[in-house]
Design an enzyme around this catalytic site. Sequence first.
Site, PDB file in Angstrom:
ATOM      1  N   TYR A  82       0.857  -1.187   0.000  1.00 33.13           N
ATOM      2  CA  TYR A  82       0.000   0.000   0.000  1.00 33.13           C
ATOM      3  C   TYR A  82       0.894   1.239   0.000  1.00 33.13           C
ATOM      4  CZ  TYR A  82      -4.355   2.522   0.624  1.00 33.13           C
ATOM      5  OH  TYR A  82      -5.431   3.346   0.439  1.00 33.13           O
TER       6      TYR A  82
ATOM      7  N   LYS B  25     -19.910 -21.443  -8.743  1.00 31.44           N
ATOM      8  CA  LYS B  25     -19.309 -21.317 -10.073  1.00 31.44           C
ATOM      9  C   LYS B  25     -17.860 -20.850  -9.940  1.00 31.44           C
ATOM     10  CE  LYS B  25     -20.309 -21.152 -14.643  1.00 31.44           C
ATOM     11  NZ  LYS B  25     -21.222 -21.984 -15.410  1.00 31.44           N
TER      12      LYS B  25
END
Length: 780
Positions: free
Chosen positions: A40, A95
Amino acid sequence: MQNELRKQQALEYHSKGRPGKIEVIPTKEAKTQRDLSLAYSPGVAAPCLEIAEDVENVYKYTAKGNLVAVISNGTAVLGLGDIGPEAGKPVMEGKGVLFKIFADIDVFDIEINEKDPEKFVQIVKALEPTFGGINLEDIKAPECFFIERELKKQMQIPVMHDDQHGTAIISGAALLNALEIQKKKIEKARFVVNGAGAAAISCSRLYEALGARHENFLMFDRKGVLHKGRTDLDELKIQYANGKDDMTLAEAMKDADVFIGLSSGNCVTAEMVKGMAKNPIVFAMANPDPEISWEDATGARKDIIMATGRSDYPNQVNNVLGFPYIFRGALDVRAKHINEEMKLAAVKALADLAKTTVPDIVNMAYNEKNISFGPNYIIPKPLDPRLLSTVAPAVAKAAMDSGIAKQPIANWDNYINNLNKRLGLDNQVMRVIGNKARRDPKRIVFAEADNVKILKAAQIVFDEGIGYPMLLGDEKRIQRIAAENGIDLETLPIIDPRSDENEERRNKYADIFLTKRGRRGFNSYESRKIMRDRNYYGAMMVECGDADAMISGLTKNYPDTIRPAIQVIGTEPGVSKIAGMYLMLTKKGPLFLADTTVNFNPTAEELAEITLMAAKEVRNFNIVPRIAMLSYSNFGSSDSPEAQLVAKARLIVKEKNPGLIVDGEMQASVAFNKELMKENYPFSELVDKDVNTLIFPNLASGNIAYNLMKELDTADAVGPILLGLNKPVHILQLGSSVRSILNMALVAVVDAQIKSMAPTDEIVKKSKWWKRFRKDSRDH
């Protein structure tokens, strides 16, 4: 009752631990302050500026290139209809799981609360900066056609509605092979399509792209045949309005070559199939009940080729054969779309793969000796490990040839090698074992049936068609525990070794035991007394052929459980000592550890025997063993007795089995560091090989290593798997979970299949239990 139990199991599966089925895991180290400053602020600014300068750098510095969105509005979820986006979320997560385990593609599932197709398009289009591809899912027709068409126009990343194209691609491959076997030409074939939804329209379009003639299609929806006189047809259905207004399905099937079912169960009769042309092709793909059952269709015609959407019959049309690999190929060349050429390439790749020699691991998974191209094998099996390295390259090449690939592949050999490394060809081991178990279930004795974990596992074993549970213990106690926990034991045999009604069998077992152990410290009275012990009684059931395998050890110390098996069943011919092995399911593939449970300080000869038994068992999983014999020494770097013992054991192994890939002694770090091995020990048999079996010098090191891996959550453990027993008995660890017990049941059934080499006893198959068992497992 069974449906309610399965519902409860499904709810527990989704809610246990962290709810749902997916999580986000960092791919970079993020432990130190330096790591965080790079992940970050301020370090993250550097890639941001690179991407701002050239937007294509987003693929270099972020996960976009391997990230697919599974997007739905919940308007056509499974067979449940419009149940809303939140209710559809479990399906979308599922999925995502399939994308990951079959093609190593990362997924975010996105459920959108929007039914207006134009607004839906705008929402999805706005997500393009985040994702490398879009999988549309469970969106009702006809909106799904508009949504996919507009997104393909407006976006520069692959978009596919799998409900449409997945079934079309898989069935298209099956159709090509079926037509070839039946000696029919696609341009002359007459089609009857029952169903006129998204999948049916897409199938018909793809078949036309493969050469079928548009005028040769007759299509039916819920109201009957599509014909020009109907005023209720939308713009897509009207294209297939080739029928006469009074035509029935039975009339349409008269002399038809191909029936495509994408509708509802049991709407086609045997008489309809009998009326079809010579050498008919029937794809009855409704789930869970096909338009006509396999038995009825094949009973009606001996010249038929039949396919369904079910896994318990040959020729399963399963979308998992397509979408993971199609997206894999599209992502890897950064295709702008998934176009017709790519879909046709997938069709051809799947069709051609079915004609090649089937690997042993696939034969093993489906309990077949030699699966080969023919009427009962027109499409690859979902567990075929070659699918990723076959379909994805075909799709990628089609994208390149059609000019929509932004990042062409230069070295195809390297690409295919990298595909195989993504998942590890051995990584499907438990799915393979599970499939093999279901093909020939065996009778499993659970010696500690008065335990709720055992009863839950036994119920799952029954429900999933893995085996025939036989429960030992006090019947009243077992029934009470089952009732308190909502477990259905209907028709499952409960046997109490202490009961009067089992006295005759108990005495028979005692006589056999006395014959075995009469000169080893047991008299007649002690033999009868010991047969009241469930572990001895269960082991004798296996020994006498009244059961095929036994599982015990959940509540008893290891020695107390293993002793009955040794005394009753004994070792395999030529084996002097048994051993214990764990299968650790790691992210890099399966890893076998031995000996982890039995031998404290084996001699060189005993360690060699353990190594040979482990290698034999690894081969039973259809995996080539690559064995590292571990020590604190590397190839003679220490001349201590402990190191020399391992080196000597390795020499004995090579004398007895020169072809076995095995080396040592070596440190574990060398075994897993290919560069270190190659640079320092280029003479080793394990150079450039992935080690999958570790042999430990003593019980302490093996047991400690197994427990460290398990408790640090670096691997799922299956075991211990006993090596060297003459018949299948497997010992649980104290406090094993239901999942661990279930995994051991899978191993026990496959072990029984190998050691018995005979199908389940015909008497069992004629019982009421067995008939219900096979029906329920097929329905499941």
